[in-house]
Scaffold this motif. Sequence first.
Motif, PDB file in Angstrom:
ATOM      1  N   SER A 518     -13.866  -3.864 -11.226  1.00 57.78           N
ATOM      2  CA  SER A 518     -13.672  -3.656 -12.660  1.00 57.78           C
ATOM      3  C   SER A 518     -13.167  -4.962 -13.271  1.00 57.78           C
ATOM      4  N   PRO A 519     -13.373  -5.163 -14.568  1.00 61.18           N
ATOM      5  CA  PRO A 519     -12.979  -6.421 -15.218  1.00 61.18           C
ATOM      6  C   PRO A 519     -11.485  -6.700 -15.066  1.00 61.18           C
ATOM      7  N   ALA A 520     -11.141  -7.982 -14.960  1.00 60.68           N
ATOM      8  CA  ALA A 520      -9.745  -8.381 -14.797  1.00 60.68           C
ATOM      9  C   ALA A 520      -9.004  -8.449 -16.114  1.00 60.68           C
ATOM     10  N   ASP A 521      -9.710  -8.395 -17.230  1.00 66.34           N
ATOM     11  CA  ASP A 521      -9.079  -8.537 -18.540  1.00 66.34           C
ATOM     12  C   ASP A 521      -7.986  -7.497 -18.744  1.00 66.34           C
ATOM     13  N   GLY A 522      -6.809  -7.960 -19.081  1.00 63.94           N
ATOM     14  CA  GLY A 522      -5.692  -7.071 -19.394  1.00 63.94           C
ATOM     15  C   GLY A 522      -4.913  -6.587 -18.193  1.00 63.94           C
ATOM     16  N   LYS A 523      -5.387  -6.816 -16.987  1.00 64.40           N
ATOM     17  CA  LYS A 523      -4.678  -6.340 -15.798  1.00 64.40           C
ATOM     18  C   LYS A 523      -3.446  -7.208 -15.529  1.00 64.40           C
ATOM     19  N   VAL A 524      -2.347  -6.567 -15.172  1.00 62.35           N
ATOM     20  CA  VAL A 524      -1.117  -7.306 -14.854  1.00 62.35           C
ATOM     21  C   VAL A 524      -0.604  -6.985 -13.452  1.00 62.35           C
ATOM     22  N   ILE A 525      -1.191  -6.003 -12.788  1.00 56.43           N
ATOM     23  CA  ILE A 525      -0.815  -5.705 -11.400  1.00 56.43           C
ATOM     24  C   ILE A 525      -1.534  -6.687 -10.485  1.00 56.43           C
ATOM     25  N   LYS A 526      -0.771  -7.408  -9.689  1.00 55.60           N
ATOM     26  CA  LYS A 526      -1.381  -8.365  -8.770  1.00 55.60           C
ATOM     27  C   LYS A 526      -1.819  -7.698  -7.471  1.00 55.60           C
ATOM     28  N   ARG A 527      -0.912  -6.902  -6.878  1.00 56.42           N
ATOM     29  CA  ARG A 527      -1.179  -6.447  -5.509  1.00 56.42           C
ATOM     30  C   ARG A 527      -0.438  -5.153  -5.216  1.00 56.42           C
ATOM     31  N   ILE A 528      -1.079  -4.307  -4.430  1.00 58.83           N
ATOM     32  CA  ILE A 528      -0.458  -3.078  -3.928  1.00 58.83           C
ATOM     33  C   ILE A 528      -0.193  -3.274  -2.443  1.00 58.83           C
ATOM     34  N   TYR A 529       1.062  -3.227  -2.048  1.00 53.71           N
ATOM     35  CA  TYR A 529       1.421  -3.354  -0.635  1.00 53.71           C
ATOM     36  C   TYR A 529       1.558  -1.952  -0.048  1.00 53.71           C
ATOM     37  N   TYR A 530       0.616  -1.587   0.795  1.00 53.63           N
ATOM     38  CA  TYR A 530       0.524  -0.229   1.334  1.00 53.63           C
ATOM     39  C   TYR A 530      -0.404  -0.316   2.541  1.00 53.63           C
ATOM     40  N   PRO A 531      -0.150   0.419   3.612  1.00 53.78           N
ATOM     41  CA  PRO A 531      -1.010   0.293   4.798  1.00 53.78           C
ATOM     42  C   PRO A 531      -2.487   0.561   4.528  1.00 53.78           C
ATOM     43  N   ARG A 532      -2.768   1.245   3.458  1.00 46.68           N
ATOM     44  CA  ARG A 532      -4.164   1.464   3.065  1.00 46.68           C
ATOM     45  C   ARG A 532      -4.845   0.141   2.705  1.00 46.68           C
ATOM     46  N   TYR A 533      -4.051  -0.839   2.255  1.00 42.19           N
ATOM     47  CA  TYR A 533      -4.586  -2.119   1.814  1.00 42.19           C
ATOM     48  C   TYR A 533      -4.043  -3.318   2.594  1.00 42.19           C
ATOM     49  N   GLU A 534      -2.974  -3.140   3.369  1.00 41.61           N
ATOM     50  CA  GLU A 534      -2.348  -4.230   4.110  1.00 41.61           C
ATOM     51  C   GLU A 534      -2.397  -3.948   5.608  1.00 41.61           C
ATOM     52  N   THR A 535      -2.874  -4.905   6.398  1.00 38.87           N
ATOM     53  CA  THR A 535      -2.956  -4.793   7.876  1.00 38.87           C
ATOM     54  C   THR A 535      -3.424  -3.401   8.305  1.00 38.87           C
ATOM     55  N   THR A 536      -4.447  -2.918   7.657  1.00 44.42           N
ATOM     56  CA  THR A 536      -4.902  -1.538   7.874  1.00 44.42           C
ATOM     57  C   THR A 536      -5.321  -1.297   9.316  1.00 44.42           C
ATOM     58  N   GLU A 537      -6.017  -2.251   9.926  1.00 51.71           N
ATOM     59  CA  GLU A 537      -6.481  -2.062  11.304  1.00 51.71           C
ATOM     60  C   GLU A 537      -5.309  -1.921  12.269  1.00 51.71           C
ATOM     61  N   LEU A 538      -4.262  -2.700  12.058  1.00 51.39           N
ATOM     62  CA  LEU A 538      -3.096  -2.620  12.943  1.00 51.39           C
ATOM     63  C   LEU A 538      -2.367  -1.293  12.752  1.00 51.39           C
ATOM     64  N   TYR A 539      -2.296  -0.820  11.525  1.00 47.10           N
ATOM     65  CA  TYR A 539      -1.690   0.488  11.268  1.00 47.10           C
ATOM     66  C   TYR A 539      -2.503   1.585  11.937  1.00 47.10           C
ATOM     67  N   GLU A 540      -3.808   1.557  11.731  1.00 51.04           N
ATOM     68  CA  GLU A 540      -4.671   2.615  12.265  1.00 51.04           C
ATOM     69  C   GLU A 540      -4.714   2.611  13.785  1.00 51.04           C
ATOM     70  N   ALA A 541      -4.441   1.455  14.403  1.00 48.53           N
ATOM     71  CA  ALA A 541      -4.405   1.396  15.867  1.00 48.53           C
ATOM     72  C   ALA A 541      -3.275   2.241  16.438  1.00 48.53           C
ATOM     73  N   CYS A 542      -2.246   2.502  15.628  1.00 49.20           N
ATOM     74  CA  CYS A 542      -1.112   3.319  16.073  1.00 49.20           C
ATOM     75  C   CYS A 542      -1.019   4.644  15.322  1.00 49.20           C
TER      76      CYS A 542
END
Length: 651
Positions: A518-542
Amino acid sequence: MLATLSPFATLTPSQIPVGRGLPALTSHAISVSLPLWADNIAYEEGELVGKMETGYPRFFIHLSIQKLAANCLAKFGQAGEDAMLFPTPRIAAEARDFLAAQNPPIPSRIVERVICPGANSLKSASAGTGIDCIELQVLFFGKEHFPYAKAFWQHTGDGISSRMADRALAFLGELPAGPGAPNPAPAPAASSSNGSASHIAPQPQRGGYSRNRHYARKCVPGAAPAPTEPARTDSPAEDDGADVSTYVEERYGRNLPLFNAPLAKTALKRRIAGGVLPQDKEFGVSSEAEVKRGVTDDDVYLYPGGMSAIWHAHHLARVARQRSGTKEGKSVCFGFPYTDTLKILQKWGPGCTFYGNGDAADLDAFEAALDAQDKSEPILAVFSEFPSNPLLRCADLKRLRQLADKHGFLIVIDETIGNFINVDVVPYADIIVSSLTKIFSGDSNVMGGSLILNPAQKSYEALKAVQKEQYEDAYYAEDAVYMERNSRDYRSRIKRVNDNAYDVTGYLYSRSLADTTSPADGKVIKRIYYPRYETTELYEACQNTPALGKGGFGGLFSVTFTSLAASRAFYDTLKCAKGPSLGTSFTLASPYTLLAHYGELDWAAEFGVESGLVRISVGQEEVPTLKEWFHESVAAAEAAGRAEAAAKGHA
């Protein structure tokens, strides 16, 4: 019907006044309301002292504990002294030794005080409990050294429970301290009629201590009377609230009667052991075959809080290494952890090596250091969170385990955030620690922690031998009863927060710069830190499979923004409760970096922990409510972003 009497009944959670407990009107609330970004800064700057009725127990000493300490000072203190209260002689001695290890050494002394019901006791103080007395260890030190004593209290989490303080005050004939109760103040010296006994041992230089065993009989450090939330009242003459509360709790089965506290502790240990077994079919119930293959309740140890479990895990590792006849060695903190974990590893023992990113590059560097190190400089243990707090990143546990087996160090895993329903870290850990205060309890009204020894590892026998000799049950009985009650529906609450957090993070991700669909215009959220989006493979391995609910990624996540103005607008607008802690049954937000690292913001930023980060623990609310809250807060953040851009355009 009682809810309509609450002065907070018409307020949204975010409107609970600053300094009030979360949950509201709870005598032993674990969190405290800091509803605005500015409130958190004011708290860190020491500007809210007069407004704070409570706080997270390791950082804010409960008013009842303050009141009891003032009573001890009035009775046994000397000019210029302050006091801190501990539940057992061993813990008090550790606090004394911590002060003595400072440079220069801080002198202190320990008084053992036994408080029993007497003629002045409140009538509800000990009814039906079978417990005669409460035993306190009072550490006295110069007032100017309070910050050092407070550091021990905060890092170890081994101070006395607020419920224990309430009960001791009741034995002394005094009401608990808090809203509607008298402020903490030095009490007059108690006479023998109030049931108080004390033993002041001869004090050699720097706070020596010896214990009188005469009072050991029926003076139980971990014991308390019937589990109640003592009623706060504007009338000091009224003390019937505790009786009514006790009746409601016991008559309708919410709590076990306190004399069954040992059963509550056994139930907790079995519930935890059952949870860490992937084959378990019913929560807390394991078949005979499963018990033979894995952890049993005999491998589970209860502590007053999660940080207490971590401190004792480190102490256990140190003692076991010392008894092996080899050099103790430094510990390793792998990944950016909760602040006090790192402080423990740095302040006790030979020190700590910190790999703050906890990623593949750090693992390569750690492995290279292990291969190059002098064999006379062994590593004691690696401490790692799974996932980490607040960035929700996971270490490569399989590779760490391989290195541990090769080089002979322990692995201690804090699975509080992942929780053992969502993840299985047992194959990789020698010791597993957890804060039961969080989602295991959910109600945010009681502290607790657990430590598990893994019988599948080679280290088990040595660690078990040390635990058999040194472990003492300092978990206050009334707290255990509350924790047992709260945790009965643990599994169903995990599913609910898994589902809710999955929906909320999905929406926030769609409004983030990370979503390129989706377009970046107007967005102010940079990043969501959550196992769904961060090191997902390592989380799912356990990850335990099938996942419980949507994704099975847990209820905690963090959000970063393009500017501090957007962070503040998001936080200030959000209608959920706001304060420290996580895993509560209600959604709870915090500007985490401000509270955990206010004095070291630049250092935290080096590891990606930005000063504008907002950490959110999703609760049990209905999805439409959560959607409304987060839609409004994102809109406010984006509006702040537009205003900031416009201001820069006019500059």
